[in-house]
Design an enzyme around this catalytic site. Structure first.
Site, PDB file in Angstrom:
ATOM      1  N   ARG A 129     -34.470 -20.670 -42.953  1.00 25.82           N
ATOM      2  CA  ARG A 129     -34.507 -19.201 -43.011  1.00 25.82           C
ATOM      3  C   ARG A 129     -33.214 -18.565 -43.507  1.00 25.82           C
ATOM      4  O   ARG A 129     -33.231 -17.467 -44.001  1.00 25.82           O
ATOM      5  CB  ARG A 129     -34.878 -18.663 -41.627  1.00 25.82           C
TER       6      ARG A 129
ATOM      7  N   GLU B 129     -38.779 -17.532 -44.671  1.00 23.45           N
ATOM      8  CA  GLU B 129     -39.275 -17.557 -43.296  1.00 23.45           C
ATOM      9  C   GLU B 129     -40.410 -18.578 -43.250  1.00 23.45           C
ATOM     10  O   GLU B 129     -41.048 -18.847 -44.268  1.00 23.45           O
ATOM     11  CB  GLU B 129     -39.830 -16.175 -42.911  1.00 23.45           C
ATOM     12  N   PHE B 130     -40.672 -19.125 -42.061  1.00 18.97           N
ATOM     13  CA  PHE B 130     -41.711 -20.160 -41.980  1.00 18.97           C
ATOM     14  C   PHE B 130     -43.130 -19.594 -42.126  1.00 18.97           C
ATOM     15  O   PHE B 130     -44.070 -20.333 -42.368  1.00 18.97           O
ATOM     16  CB  PHE B 130     -41.603 -20.933 -40.662  1.00 18.97           C
TER      17      PHE B 130
ATOM     18  N   LYS C  75     -40.561 -35.285 -33.015  1.00 20.98           N
ATOM     19  CA  LYS C  75     -41.015 -35.175 -31.631  1.00 20.98           C
ATOM     20  C   LYS C  75     -40.284 -34.032 -30.931  1.00 20.98           C
ATOM     21  O   LYS C  75     -39.228 -33.631 -31.418  1.00 20.98           O
ATOM     22  CB  LYS C  75     -40.835 -36.512 -30.897  1.00 20.98           C
TER      23      LYS C  75
ATOM     24  N   ASP D 227     -40.967 -41.066 -33.800  1.00 22.88           N
ATOM     25  CA  ASP D 227     -40.182 -41.318 -32.600  1.00 22.88           C
ATOM     26  C   ASP D 227     -39.122 -42.279 -33.091  1.00 22.88           C
ATOM     27  O   ASP D 227     -39.404 -43.466 -33.303  1.00 22.88           O
ATOM     28  CB  ASP D 227     -41.044 -41.965 -31.517  1.00 22.88           C
ATOM     29  N   HIS D 228     -37.934 -41.792 -33.323  1.00 24.56           N
ATOM     30  CA  HIS D 228     -36.991 -42.615 -34.087  1.00 24.56           C
ATOM     31  C   HIS D 228     -36.590 -43.892 -33.352  1.00 24.56           C
ATOM     32  O   HIS D 228     -36.080 -44.813 -33.965  1.00 24.56           O
ATOM     33  CB  HIS D 228     -35.783 -41.804 -34.541  1.00 24.56           C
TER      34      HIS D 228
ATOM     35  N   LYS E 142     -35.494 -48.330 -34.582  1.00 25.33           N
ATOM     36  CA  LYS E 142     -34.266 -49.071 -34.256  1.00 25.33           C
ATOM     37  C   LYS E 142     -34.542 -50.568 -34.296  1.00 25.33           C
ATOM     38  O   LYS E 142     -35.546 -51.026 -33.750  1.00 25.33           O
ATOM     39  CB  LYS E 142     -33.759 -48.663 -32.867  1.00 25.33           C
TER      40      LYS E 142
ATOM     41  N   GLU F 121     -26.263 -40.836 -22.155  1.00 17.49           N
ATOM     42  CA  GLU F 121     -25.454 -40.270 -23.239  1.00 17.49           C
ATOM     43  C   GLU F 121     -24.255 -39.567 -22.641  1.00 17.49           C
ATOM     44  O   GLU F 121     -24.384 -38.907 -21.602  1.00 17.49           O
ATOM     45  CB  GLU F 121     -26.265 -39.235 -24.025  1.00 17.49           C
TER      46      GLU F 121
ATOM     47  N   ASP G 114     -37.842 -34.222 -24.012  1.00 19.77           N
ATOM     48  CA  ASP G 114     -36.997 -34.581 -25.158  1.00 19.77           C
ATOM     49  C   ASP G 114     -36.861 -36.092 -25.322  1.00 19.77           C
ATOM     50  O   ASP G 114     -36.809 -36.591 -26.432  1.00 19.77           O
ATOM     51  CB  ASP G 114     -35.607 -33.952 -24.970  1.00 19.77           C
TER      52      ASP G 114
ATOM     53  N   HIS H   6     -39.152 -41.539 -26.357  1.00 19.62           N
ATOM     54  CA  HIS H   6     -38.315 -42.734 -26.512  1.00 19.62           C
ATOM     55  C   HIS H   6     -38.496 -43.720 -25.346  1.00 19.62           C
ATOM     56  O   HIS H   6     -38.706 -44.916 -25.545  1.00 19.62           O
ATOM     57  CB  HIS H   6     -36.832 -42.369 -26.597  1.00 19.62           C
TER      58      HIS H   6
ATOM     59  N   LYS I 173     -28.030 -36.848 -19.743  1.00 18.83           N
ATOM     60  CA  LYS I 173     -26.932 -36.361 -20.584  1.00 18.83           C
ATOM     61  C   LYS I 173     -25.691 -36.277 -19.718  1.00 18.83           C
ATOM     62  O   LYS I 173     -25.783 -36.118 -18.505  1.00 18.83           O
ATOM     63  CB  LYS I 173     -27.246 -34.947 -21.108  1.00 18.83           C
TER      64      LYS I 173
HETATM   65  C1  BG6 Z   1     -33.183 -37.383 -29.779  1.00 16.00           C
HETATM   66  C2  BG6 Z   1     -33.009 -36.438 -28.630  1.00 16.00           C
HETATM   67  O1  BG6 Z   1     -34.530 -37.644 -30.015  1.00 16.00           O
HETATM   68  O2  BG6 Z   1     -32.518 -38.595 -29.486  1.00 16.00           O
HETATM   69  C3  BG6 Z   1     -31.535 -36.193 -28.353  1.00 16.00           C
HETATM   70  O3  BG6 Z   1     -33.642 -35.209 -28.947  1.00 16.00           O
HETATM   71  C4  BG6 Z   1     -30.806 -37.498 -28.191  1.00 16.00           C
HETATM   72  O4  BG6 Z   1     -31.382 -35.386 -27.196  1.00 16.00           O
HETATM   73  C5  BG6 Z   1     -31.118 -38.440 -29.336  1.00 16.00           C
HETATM   74  O5  BG6 Z   1     -29.421 -37.215 -28.171  1.00 16.00           O
HETATM   75  C6  BG6 Z   1     -30.546 -39.817 -29.100  1.00 16.00           C
HETATM   76  O6  BG6 Z   1     -30.733 -40.587 -30.246  1.00 16.00           O
HETATM   77  P1  BG6 Z   1     -29.877 -41.888 -30.480  1.00 16.00           P
HETATM   78  O7  BG6 Z   1     -30.490 -42.525 -31.653  1.00 16.00           O
HETATM   79  O8  BG6 Z   1     -28.470 -41.424 -30.682  1.00 16.00           O
HETATM   80  O9  BG6 Z   1     -30.023 -42.679 -29.223  1.00 16.00           O
END
Ligand code: BG6
Length: 514
Positions: free
Chosen positions: A65, A108-109, A174, A203-204, A208, A242, A261, A266, A366
């Site tokens: 935006r 804008e979206f 996500k 979902d990253h 990994k 973290e 989150d 994850h 966190k």
């Molecule tokens: C994200 C979360 O999906 O993953 C973040 O929204 C988190 O809150 C992050 O910090 C952690 O990713 P990674 O790859 O650093 O473990």
């Protein structure tokens, strides 16, 4: 212990292609001025370019935006890549070349004219760069924008029918939904204009290396798989810790919280990969079928004795790594009396033959003392008739370090040299970095590349996502109805609230020290 490299390649693994060729395409990132684009997406694209893994005909368009020129966007992205790329310093001449295919589009979206002009710009890029009309739309905005963006893309015919020669795919960052009802609604909504084969729910964690290695570890080593059940395993712990707080994501975080989150996606992905049965092959759907069965076998959380199963926390001020840090409620864009959790601990049971009675303890927080994502498989102790193995310590633990120091270690007892039968715990340790001589690529590199190549194996299927929400929504509802009276209930730099200790100590077990 040192492990020698072997030339053996598991034939089963060869069934999945090891090198994929992404098609020429344009990647459009919605929410391009956000944290994820800077921290993960652009650094991933830069590293793919560095390794020659981007398609030769490629462009990336940031859609957001704020007013910005291409040059401004490129310069901001250079700063981001310099800060967050896994390989530093940035190769200036490569960046110069790569950044020529990075563009910015302001809109804008919900603005129709923004999509019409996007369509024209993309067609122009197709002509000049040879990207063949193929599109990946990456929705990296707050989830509440997903429906409107999807709808506009469809209305403006930026999404093609699957019968077209050129393709369009949509990556949903996500969380997919914010509870069961909204996830079902979102699913129904996206199904109205996208085929499942065009939907990539990211979902990253699935990208990994260490997470992918879970399947190889379990199903290519009979020594583990034959012990991987209730007869030999005492309990499982999964930790996501973290040091960082929520940073600049206050607004987003206030809508999300730790359960949404991190845990719903994850952590639950890790649970399913640890607990699933062997799939019939390594194809996407066979693996997903087994993962869904795990989620569906998890015992629903009871309404009474809730604190025995789920604990939440919020960080107050404290010290992390010797530095003073503010509490969650003092962060930017966070309500002064916010009830949003930054820590979750769960105790769950998987009611199936393999896991009957084995507790899974999960914690995610966190502002913990250190960054560590780890899976600990704690085996049952040997009978203490010959050696004093101690009552309160677990002798054998297989620790799978997802990050950092990616690798694993196996703890076991060893006799201390000398006349006594004294025992000492020792560890066999394997580190990816040492052994393979390189750190694994960032998850986003792999996943973006897979999407451009049309491989959805490492993305979540809708029934997986819904099963996870089905399990966790009662916790969200319970927490919504009962405000915590003691927030903030842990200091930054500590290992979480007192109640989380009690959750595990009640079972005469302890959280692992990481
Ligand atoms: C994200 C979360 O999906 O993953 C973040 O929204 C988190 O809150 C992050 O910090 C952690 O990713 P990674 O790859 O650093 O473990």
């Amino acid at each position: 212990m040192s492990i020698k490299r072997s030339a053996f390649v598991n034939p089963l693994l060869e069934q999945t292609p090891s090198t994929k060729t992404p098609d020429p395409c344009i990647l459009v990132i919605f929410g391009a001025t956000g944290d994820l684009t800077a921290r993960k997406l652009l650094p991933a694209l830069y590293n793919l370019a560095r390794e020659g893994q981007l398609p030769p005909h490629f462009a990336c368009v940031g859609f957001a935006r704020r007013e910005k020129t291409n040059e401004m966007f490129r310069s901001e992205m250079l700063d981001a890549v310099s800060k967050y790329s896994r390989v530093k310093p940035v190769d200036k001449s490569l960046w110069e070349q790569f950044s020529q295919c990075v563009f910015y589009h302001q809109s804008e979206f919900d603005d129709d004219s923004g999509y019409e002009s996007l369509k024209k710009s993309l067609a122009e890029l197709d002509r000049t760069l040879g990207t063949k009309g193929n599109r990946v739309f990456y929705l990296s905005t707050a989830p509440s924008y997903f429906p409107v963006i999807g709808e506009k893309l469809s209305q403006h015919k930026l999404i093609y029918p699957i019968t077209d020669q050129k393709w369009s795919r949509v990556i949903f960052e996500k969380p997919f939904g914010r509870d069961l009802t909204s996830a079902i609604e979102l699913q129904q909504h996206v199904e109205s204009y996208l085929d499942e084969s065009q939907i990539y729910r990211i979902d990253h964690y699935l990208g990994k290396e260490t997470v992918q290695n879970l399947l190889a570890l379990r199903f290519s080593n009979s020594i583990f798989e034959s012990l991987w059940n209730k007869n030999h395993i005492d309990h499982v712990q999964i930790t996501f810790a973290e040091e960082i707080g929520i940073g600049t994501r206050g607004k987003l975080w206030e809508e999300a919280g730790m359960l949404r989150d991190v845990v719903q996606n994850h952590i639950m992905q890790l649970v399913t990969l640890v607990a699933m049965e062997p799939p019939i092959n390594l194809k996407a759907n066979s693996i997903r079928d087994e993962k869904v069965k795990v989620l569906e076998s998890i015992r629903p959380f009871p309404h009474n004795h809730f604190d025995r199963f789920a604990v939440r926390g919020q960080y107050g001020p404290g010290y992390v790594d010797g530095k003073e840090v503010i509490g969650y409620r003092q962060e930017e864009n966070v309500a002064r009396h916010s009830m949003v959790e930054t820590y979750v601990a769960l105790r769950l049971f998987i009611d199936n033959w393999r896991w009957d009675g084995v507790p899974f303890y999960l914690r995610a927080g966190k502002r913990m003392p250190k960054r560590a994502t780890q899976i600990d498989i704690a085996f049952k102790n040997a009978p203490g008739v010959l050696f004093n193995t101690g009552n309160n310590t677990i002798s054998n633990v297989l620790a799978i370090r997802v990050q950092p120091n990616e690798g694993m270690s196996l703890k076991m007892n060893c006799k201390v040299p000398g006349p006594d039968n004294a025992l000492q715990p020792v560890k066999m340790d394997f580190q990816y970095g040492n052994f393979f001589g390189t750190t694994p690529p960032e998850a986003y590199e792999r996943l973006i590349c897979d999407c451009m190549a049309g491989d959805s194996t490492l993305f979540a299927r809708s029934d997986e996502v819904l099963a996870s929400w089905r399990l966790l929504t009662p916790i969200l509802e319970h927490w919504h109805n009962e405000h915590p009276k003691d927030f903030p209930n842990y200091q930054s730099g500590s290992w979480g609230p007192e109640q989380a200790q009690k959750l595990i100590e009640h079972d005469a077990r302890k959280w692992r020290i990481l």
